[in-house]
Scaffold this motif. Structure first.
Motif, short mmCIF file in Angstrom:
data_model
loop_
_atom_site.label_atom_id
_atom_site.label_comp_id
_atom_site.label_asym_id
_atom_site.label_seq_id
_atom_site.Cartn_x
_atom_site.Cartn_y
_atom_site.Cartn_z
N CYS A 141 0.80 -1.23 0.00
CA CYS A 141 0.00 0.00 0.00
C CYS A 141 0.83 1.28 0.00
O CYS A 141 0.33 2.33 -0.38
CB CYS A 141 -0.90 0.03 1.24
SG CYS A 141 -2.03 -1.35 1.34
N LEU A 142 2.06 1.20 0.47
CA LEU A 142 2.88 2.40 0.65
C LEU A 142 4.24 2.25 -0.03
O LEU A 142 4.72 1.14 -0.21
CB LEU A 142 3.10 2.67 2.15
CG LEU A 142 1.87 2.90 3.02
CD1 LEU A 142 2.26 2.95 4.50
CD2 LEU A 142 1.16 4.18 2.62
N GLU A 143 4.83 3.37 -0.35
CA GLU A 143 6.21 3.38 -0.85
C GLU A 143 7.15 2.97 0.30
O GLU A 143 6.76 3.04 1.47
CB GLU A 143 6.57 4.78 -1.34
CG GLU A 143 5.80 5.20 -2.58
CD GLU A 143 6.12 4.33 -3.78
OE1 GLU A 143 7.30 4.02 -4.01
OE2 GLU A 143 5.17 3.95 -4.49
N PRO A 144 8.37 2.54 0.01
CA PRO A 144 9.25 2.00 1.05
C PRO A 144 9.44 2.87 2.29
O PRO A 144 9.23 2.39 3.41
CB PRO A 144 10.58 1.78 0.32
CG PRO A 144 10.17 1.49 -1.08
CD PRO A 144 8.98 2.39 -1.33
N GLU A 145 9.83 4.12 2.14
CA GLU A 145 10.09 4.93 3.33
C GLU A 145 8.85 5.20 4.17
O GLU A 145 8.88 5.03 5.39
CB GLU A 145 10.83 6.22 2.95
CG GLU A 145 12.28 5.92 2.59
CD GLU A 145 13.11 7.17 2.40
OE1 GLU A 145 13.24 7.93 3.38
OE2 GLU A 145 13.60 7.36 1.27
N TYR A 202 11.95 -5.45 -1.58
CA TYR A 202 10.92 -4.43 -1.80
C TYR A 202 11.53 -3.02 -1.80
O TYR A 202 11.05 -2.13 -2.49
CB TYR A 202 9.84 -4.56 -0.73
CG TYR A 202 8.98 -3.35 -0.53
CD1 TYR A 202 7.99 -3.01 -1.45
CD2 TYR A 202 9.14 -2.54 0.60
CE1 TYR A 202 7.20 -1.89 -1.26
CE2 TYR A 202 8.35 -1.43 0.78
CZ TYR A 202 7.39 -1.10 -0.14
OH TYR A 202 6.61 0.00 0.04
N MET A 203 12.61 -2.83 -1.04
CA MET A 203 13.27 -1.52 -0.96
C MET A 203 13.87 -1.13 -2.31
O MET A 203 14.16 0.04 -2.54
CB MET A 203 14.36 -1.49 0.11
CG MET A 203 13.93 -1.89 1.50
SD MET A 203 12.60 -0.90 2.15
CE MET A 203 11.94 -2.00 3.37
N GLY A 204 14.06 -2.10 -3.19
CA GLY A 204 14.49 -1.83 -4.56
C GLY A 204 15.76 -1.02 -4.69
O GLY A 204 15.84 -0.15 -5.54
N GLY A 205 16.74 -1.28 -3.88
CA GLY A 205 17.99 -0.55 -3.97
C GLY A 205 17.99 0.80 -3.29
O GLY A 205 18.99 1.52 -3.34
N ASN A 206 16.89 1.17 -2.64
CA ASN A 206 16.83 2.42 -1.88
C ASN A 206 17.62 2.21 -0.59
O ASN A 206 17.14 1.60 0.36
CB ASN A 206 15.37 2.78 -1.59
CG ASN A 206 15.21 4.08 -0.82
OD1 ASN A 206 16.08 4.49 -0.06
ND2 ASN A 206 14.07 4.73 -1.01
N ILE A 207 18.86 2.67 -0.58
CA ILE A 207 19.77 2.41 0.54
C ILE A 207 19.26 3.03 1.83
O ILE A 207 19.35 2.41 2.89
CB ILE A 207 21.21 2.90 0.20
CG1 ILE A 207 21.77 2.05 -0.94
CG2 ILE A 207 22.12 2.83 1.42
CD1 ILE A 207 23.06 2.53 -1.51
#
Length: 177
Positions: free
Chosen positions: A47-51, A130-135
């Motif tokens: 439902c939400l973006e990672p952060e 799920y974080m898709g490389g978002n460090i």
């Protein structure tokens, strides 16, 4: 000079993350953490973006409820199928509304064999993916889960459970009726 509480908490959290103890979780910690990871990974992340998803998960930060978003809060109680159906509330604070809407969610699970179900490690890995490389998001997630994930013994990380269902109760002034 005194070190602010938040700084001490962050230092302790990072030290746990960098050097996991693997001393093992209690049975209730394992079941509760698995339930939170299941709901986070397979429901909140859809439902939400990672952060924002990670920021919504406030249970590991020792807050009253487990998740908050859109002026709603969720308090999760995970239980094994076949166990008594009474939900154990650790503190009345858990049912104190800090948002317009508070929901008590009973997550029902079963122990699974090796060929079925999902382990904590698999849920953790799925969340990282799920974080898709978002460090930044990945690090926030690792830090947030480090207290329990870092304490879990190897066999607990690989123990499999099956999510069966959940029941949601609206906590109002008339609750629990």
């Amino acid at each position: 000079n005194k070190v602010p509480y938040d700084s001490c908490y962050n230092l302790k959290t990072w030290s746990i993350f960098l050097k996991p103890t693997r001393e093992g979780l209690s049975e209730s910690e394992l079941i509760g953490f698995w339930g939170e990871m299941e709901i986070f990974t397979n429901h909140i992340c859809n439902c939400l973006e990672p952060e924002p998803a990670i920021d919504s998960w406030i249970g590991p930060d020792d807050k009253k409820q487990d998740f908050t978003f859109n002026n709603c809060a969720l308090e999760l109680k995970t239980s094994l199928s076949g166990n008594p159906s009474d939900l154990k509330i650790n503190s009345m604070d858990q049912l104190h509304r800090i948002t317009d809407h508070l929901y008590l969610v009973n997550v029902l699970i079963n122990i699974a064999d090796e060929s079925h179900g999902t382990s904590l490690q698999e849920l953790y890995d799925k969340a990282i993916e799920y974080m898709g490389g978002n460090i930044l998001a990945s690090n926030k997630f690792k830090l947030k889960t480090s207290k329990l994930f870092g304490k879990a013994a190897a066999d607990q990380l690989n123990k499999k459970f099956i999510y069966l269902t959940h029941k949601t109760y609206n906590v109002t002034s008339e609750f629990p009726t």
